[in-house]
Design a protein around this motif. Structure first.
Motif, PDB file in Angstrom:
ATOM      1  N   ALA A   1       0.865  -1.173   0.000  1.00  0.00           N
ATOM      2  CA  ALA A   1       0.000   0.000   0.000  1.00  0.00           C
ATOM      3  C   ALA A   1       0.903   1.224   0.000  1.00  0.00           C
ATOM      4  CB  ALA A   1      -0.910  -0.001   1.220  1.00  0.00           C
ATOM      5  N   THR A   2       0.289   2.385  -0.085  1.00  0.00           N
ATOM      6  CA  THR A   2       1.057   3.616   0.027  1.00  0.00           C
ATOM      7  C   THR A   2       0.492   4.446   1.184  1.00  0.00           C
ATOM      8  OG1 THR A   2      -0.298   5.040  -1.408  1.00  0.00           O
ATOM      9  CG2 THR A   2       1.316   3.584  -2.483  1.00  0.00           C
ATOM     10  N   THR A   3       1.208   5.507   1.511  1.00  0.00           N
ATOM     11  CA  THR A   3       0.806   6.350   2.640  1.00  0.00           C
ATOM     12  C   THR A   3      -0.083   7.514   2.179  1.00  0.00           C
ATOM     13  OG1 THR A   3       2.853   7.635   2.483  1.00  0.00           O
ATOM     14  CG2 THR A   3       2.836   5.722   3.981  1.00  0.00           C
ATOM     15  N   ILE A   4      -0.822   7.320   1.109  1.00  0.00           N
ATOM     16  CA  ILE A   4      -1.761   8.349   0.651  1.00  0.00           C
ATOM     17  C   ILE A   4      -2.745   8.754   1.757  1.00  0.00           C
ATOM     18  CG2 ILE A   4      -3.757   8.700  -0.865  1.00  0.00           C
ATOM     19  CD1 ILE A   4      -1.154   9.372  -2.214  1.00  0.00           C
ATOM     20  N   PRO A   5      -3.238   7.840   2.625  1.00  0.00           N
ATOM     21  CA  PRO A   5      -4.116   8.310   3.709  1.00  0.00           C
ATOM     22  C   PRO A   5      -3.458   9.355   4.612  1.00  0.00           C
ATOM     23  CG  PRO A   5      -4.361   5.951   3.436  1.00  0.00           C
ATOM     24  CD  PRO A   5      -3.203   6.352   2.567  1.00  0.00           C
ATOM     25  N   VAL A   6      -2.148   9.226   4.842  1.00  0.00           N
ATOM     26  CA  VAL A   6      -1.438  10.241   5.635  1.00  0.00           C
ATOM     27  C   VAL A   6      -1.404  11.556   4.875  1.00  0.00           C
ATOM     28  CG1 VAL A   6       0.757  10.845   6.738  1.00  0.00           C
ATOM     29  CG2 VAL A   6      -0.053   8.471   6.785  1.00  0.00           C
ATOM     30  N   MET A   7      -1.155  11.476   3.568  1.00  0.00           N
ATOM     31  CA  MET A   7      -1.150  12.687   2.749  1.00  0.00           C
ATOM     32  C   MET A   7      -2.498  13.389   2.804  1.00  0.00           C
ATOM     33  SD  MET A   7      -0.437  13.255  -1.338  1.00  0.00           S
ATOM     34  CE  MET A   7      -2.196  13.218  -1.759  1.00  0.00           C
ATOM     35  N   ARG A   8      -3.568  12.638   2.684  1.00  0.00           N
ATOM     36  CA  ARG A   8      -4.902  13.236   2.708  1.00  0.00           C
ATOM     37  C   ARG A   8      -5.201  13.883   4.071  1.00  0.00           C
ATOM     38  NH1 ARG A   8      -7.905  12.280  -1.703  1.00  0.00           N
ATOM     39  NH2 ARG A   8      -7.468  10.456  -3.023  1.00  0.00           N
ATOM     40  N   ALA A   9      -4.801  13.203   5.136  1.00  0.00           N
ATOM     41  CA  ALA A   9      -5.018  13.769   6.472  1.00  0.00           C
ATOM     42  C   ALA A   9      -4.221  15.061   6.649  1.00  0.00           C
ATOM     43  CB  ALA A   9      -4.628  12.756   7.545  1.00  0.00           C
ATOM     44  N   ALA A  10      -3.003  15.083   6.115  1.00  0.00           N
ATOM     45  CA  ALA A  10      -2.185  16.289   6.213  1.00  0.00           C
ATOM     46  C   ALA A  10      -2.793  17.429   5.404  1.00  0.00           C
ATOM     47  CB  ALA A  10      -0.762  15.997   5.740  1.00  0.00           C
ATOM     48  N   LEU A  11      -3.288  17.142   4.204  1.00  0.00           N
ATOM     49  CA  LEU A  11      -3.885  18.189   3.372  1.00  0.00           C
ATOM     50  C   LEU A  11      -5.114  18.790   4.041  1.00  0.00           C
ATOM     51  CD1 LEU A  11      -3.615  16.712  -0.239  1.00  0.00           C
ATOM     52  CD2 LEU A  11      -2.114  18.386   0.877  1.00  0.00           C
ATOM     53  N   ALA A  12      -5.881  17.958   4.737  1.00  0.00           N
ATOM     54  CA  ALA A  12      -7.044  18.484   5.448  1.00  0.00           C
ATOM     55  C   ALA A  12      -6.626  19.517   6.495  1.00  0.00           C
ATOM     56  CB  ALA A  12      -7.820  17.343   6.102  1.00  0.00           C
ATOM     57  N   GLU A  13      -5.501  19.263   7.167  1.00  0.00           N
ATOM     58  CA  GLU A  13      -4.997  20.207   8.163  1.00  0.00           C
ATOM     59  C   GLU A  13      -4.379  21.437   7.509  1.00  0.00           C
ATOM     60  OE1 GLU A  13      -5.359  19.853  11.431  1.00  0.00           O
ATOM     61  OE2 GLU A  13      -6.337  17.900  11.219  1.00  0.00           O
ATOM     62  N   LEU A  14      -3.659  21.214   6.410  1.00  0.00           N
ATOM     63  CA  LEU A  14      -2.908  22.293   5.764  1.00  0.00           C
ATOM     64  C   LEU A  14      -3.791  23.242   4.977  1.00  0.00           C
ATOM     65  CD1 LEU A  14      -0.009  20.018   4.536  1.00  0.00           C
ATOM     66  CD2 LEU A  14       0.332  22.033   6.002  1.00  0.00           C
ATOM     67  N   ALA A  15      -4.826  22.711   4.342  1.00  0.00           N
ATOM     68  CA  ALA A  15      -5.614  23.530   3.419  1.00  0.00           C
ATOM     69  C   ALA A  15      -7.113  23.442   3.659  1.00  0.00           C
ATOM     70  CB  ALA A  15      -5.302  23.138   1.973  1.00  0.00           C
ATOM     71  N   GLY A  16      -7.556  22.671   4.633  1.00  0.00           N
ATOM     72  CA  GLY A  16      -8.978  22.480   4.842  1.00  0.00           C
ATOM     73  C   GLY A  16      -9.597  23.386   5.879  1.00  0.00           C
ATOM     74  N   GLY A  17      -8.787  24.212   6.526  1.00  0.00           N
ATOM     75  CA  GLY A  17      -9.305  25.094   7.561  1.00  0.00           C
ATOM     76  C   GLY A  17      -9.689  26.461   7.024  1.00  0.00           C
ATOM     77  N   PRO A  18      -9.964  27.407   7.921  1.00  0.00           N
ATOM     78  CA  PRO A  18     -10.378  28.745   7.484  1.00  0.00           C
ATOM     79  C   PRO A  18      -9.288  29.519   6.763  1.00  0.00           C
ATOM     80  CG  PRO A  18     -10.099  28.661   9.873  1.00  0.00           C
ATOM     81  CD  PRO A  18     -10.030  27.241   9.374  1.00  0.00           C
ATOM     82  N   ARG A  19      -8.039  29.138   6.991  1.00  0.00           N
ATOM     83  CA  ARG A  19      -6.930  29.736   6.232  1.00  0.00           C
ATOM     84  C   ARG A  19      -5.886  28.655   5.995  1.00  0.00           C
ATOM     85  NH1 ARG A  19      -2.412  30.684   9.148  1.00  0.00           N
ATOM     86  NH2 ARG A  19      -2.566  30.477  11.435  1.00  0.00           N
ATOM     87  N   PRO A  20      -5.192  28.712   4.866  1.00  0.00           N
ATOM     88  CA  PRO A  20      -4.185  27.677   4.584  1.00  0.00           C
ATOM     89  C   PRO A  20      -2.934  27.880   5.431  1.00  0.00           C
ATOM     90  CG  PRO A  20      -4.159  29.343   2.861  1.00  0.00           C
ATOM     91  CD  PRO A  20      -5.298  29.695   3.778  1.00  0.00           C
ATOM     92  N   LEU A  21      -2.317  26.787   5.812  1.00  0.00           N
ATOM     93  CA  LEU A  21      -1.070  26.858   6.570  1.00  0.00           C
ATOM     94  C   LEU A  21       0.139  26.955   5.660  1.00  0.00           C
ATOM     95  CD1 LEU A  21      -1.755  24.226   9.374  1.00  0.00           C
ATOM     96  CD2 LEU A  21      -2.366  26.651   9.281  1.00  0.00           C
ATOM     97  N   CYS A  22      -0.087  26.796   4.350  1.00  0.00           N
ATOM     98  CA  CYS A  22       0.991  26.894   3.369  1.00  0.00           C
ATOM     99  C   CYS A  22       0.360  27.224   2.024  1.00  0.00           C
ATOM    100  CB  CYS A  22       1.762  25.576   3.296  1.00  0.00           C
ATOM    101  SG  CYS A  22       3.203  25.623   2.191  1.00  0.00           S
ATOM    102  N   ASP A  23       1.133  27.877   1.134  1.00  0.00           N
ATOM    103  CA  ASP A  23       0.588  28.190  -0.189  1.00  0.00           C
ATOM    104  C   ASP A  23       1.384  27.575  -1.332  1.00  0.00           C
ATOM    105  OD1 ASP A  23       2.759  29.850   0.214  1.00  0.00           O
ATOM    106  OD2 ASP A  23       1.730  31.700  -0.331  1.00  0.00           O
TER     107      ASP A  23
END
Length: 375
Positions: free
Chosen positions: A307-329
């Motif tokens: 398998a790959t660690t895509i679930p970790v990537m998705r969880a990280a993207l939710a934190e990085l870009a899924g909130g009221p403001r992005p943590l990185c651009d």
């Protein structure tokens, strides 16, 4: 590619060109036509972002000659390409037959690493689109862990102070903000989030921060939400995100065909057992499950039991870009291992490689869309 966070912040998505071997300006320009232009056409986007890799000699030549920088900018522009981030981790010769530990040299105890990084920052200041808020350069996490002592740590700290001062000088001269992100990686002085906080405490947080490679984060068996909170508390900004996936399996024997001679493939299990390369993990009988620092195409699902660690990537993207403001651009797809994949998965010609990179970027764009980013 240009994306937009729901809050209005522009986000940049690119692919890292360290998958290509060219290390002189003519070769870099030629590879734009072989790879980047077809990728842009496949994606149907007006502008394609590149996470450009410039080996040290061409970076020095560009930094010395404004006319060369102007030429590279023109060559990018006429092809519908733009650059907001550079990969400054490999110094040179990154696609040689054997790289392994050489990629960590020169490290941040040396003047050569400082000079290279400031050359990249100066070049990037001239390549940035006019409407880009800032540029980013990723770099190695100080050094490989051995040898490392107090004297080397002091040398590195002095280099980082001079790096921040040099970036301030570039901003004063050009009006462009360039930040440098240190990329935690297995086996290095900075491998984990806690080590990043400890080793980079006190750096200039306006100019220096973290390049968060999501495969590396997964290989450390870290939870994205906890890692990002720890970095935030320490005042270490996420300068750049490398969208990448590592291999994972509970049946290590399934990974034997991934042993190869070019790159290190650090291997970790959740108990904290570690090996510096995949063949070493087999020799030592490291207990499973394993996560392996082997960047694999984002859109490809290997056959079970892999398998790959895509679930970790998705969880990280939710934190990085899924909130009221992005943590990185800045989001950069970094799969540099296409040429060493098992033969059945390896591209056989440039057209197949371009098609694979385009498929990865399409997957990455969709993953960001899934957390609310507008594409």
């Amino acid at each position: 590619m240009r994306l937009r966070h729901p809050g209005g912040t522009p986000l940049h998505l690119s692919y890292c060109t360290n998958v290509h071997a060219a290390e002189d300006l003519d070769g870099i320009i030629a590879q734009l036509d072989v790879y980047a232009v077809p990728i842009r056409a496949r994606l149907g986007t007006d502008v394609l972002g590149l996470g450009l890799w410039l080996a040290a000699p061409v970076a020095a030549a560009l930094a010395e000659d404004p006319a060369l920088r102007a030429r590279l900018r023109r060559e990018l522009s006429v092809r519908g390409l733009e650059v907001v981030t550079l990969n400054g981790f490999p110094y040179r010769s990154f696609q040689d037959p054997v790289v392994k530990h050489a990629v960590y040299h020169p490290d941040w105890t040396t003047a050569d690493r400082l000079s290279y990084t400031l050359d990249l920052a100066l070049v990037l200041a001239d390549l940035l689109p006019e409407d880009a808020a800032r540029g980013s350069v990723s770099t190695l996490p100080l050094a490989w862990r051995d040898p490392w002592d107090t004297g080397m740590a002091d040398q590195a700290a002095r280099r980082l102070d001079r790096l921040a001062a040099g970036l301030a000088d570039i901003e004063s001269a050009t009006g462009r903000v360039i930040r440098v992100g240190f990329e935690p990686e297995p086996g290095c002085v900075v491998e984990t989030t806690s080590q990043a906080v400890a080793r980079l405490a006190g750096v200039d947080g306006d100019r220096l921060g973290i390049c968060l490679d999501l495969a590396h984060l997964a290989c450390a068996w870290e939870e994205p939400a906890a890692a990002l909170k720890e970095l935030s508390r320490a005042g270490l900004p996420i300068v750049k995100v490398q969208m990448s996936a590592a291999l994972e399996t509970a049946d290590p024997d399934a990974l034997r065909e991934y042993v190869e001679p070019r790159f290190l493939h650090q291997t970790r299990n959740p108990a904290g057992d570690a090996a510096d390369d995949l063949d070493e993990a087999f020799e030592r009988g490291l207990p499973g499950p394993w996560r392996v620092h082997y960047h694999v195409p984002l859109h490809v699902s290997p056959p079970a039991p892999l398998a790959t660690t895509i679930p970790v990537m998705r969880a990280a993207l939710a934190e990085l870009a899924g909130g009221p403001r992005p943590l990185c651009d800045h989001f950069d797809v970094e799969t540099y291992t296409w040429g060493v994949l098992p033969p059945a998965l390896r591209p056989q010609n440039p057209e197949q490689l371009a098609a694979g990179i385009a498929a990865e970027l399409d997957f990455a764009r969709a993953a960001l869309r899934d957390v609310g980013v507008m594409t």
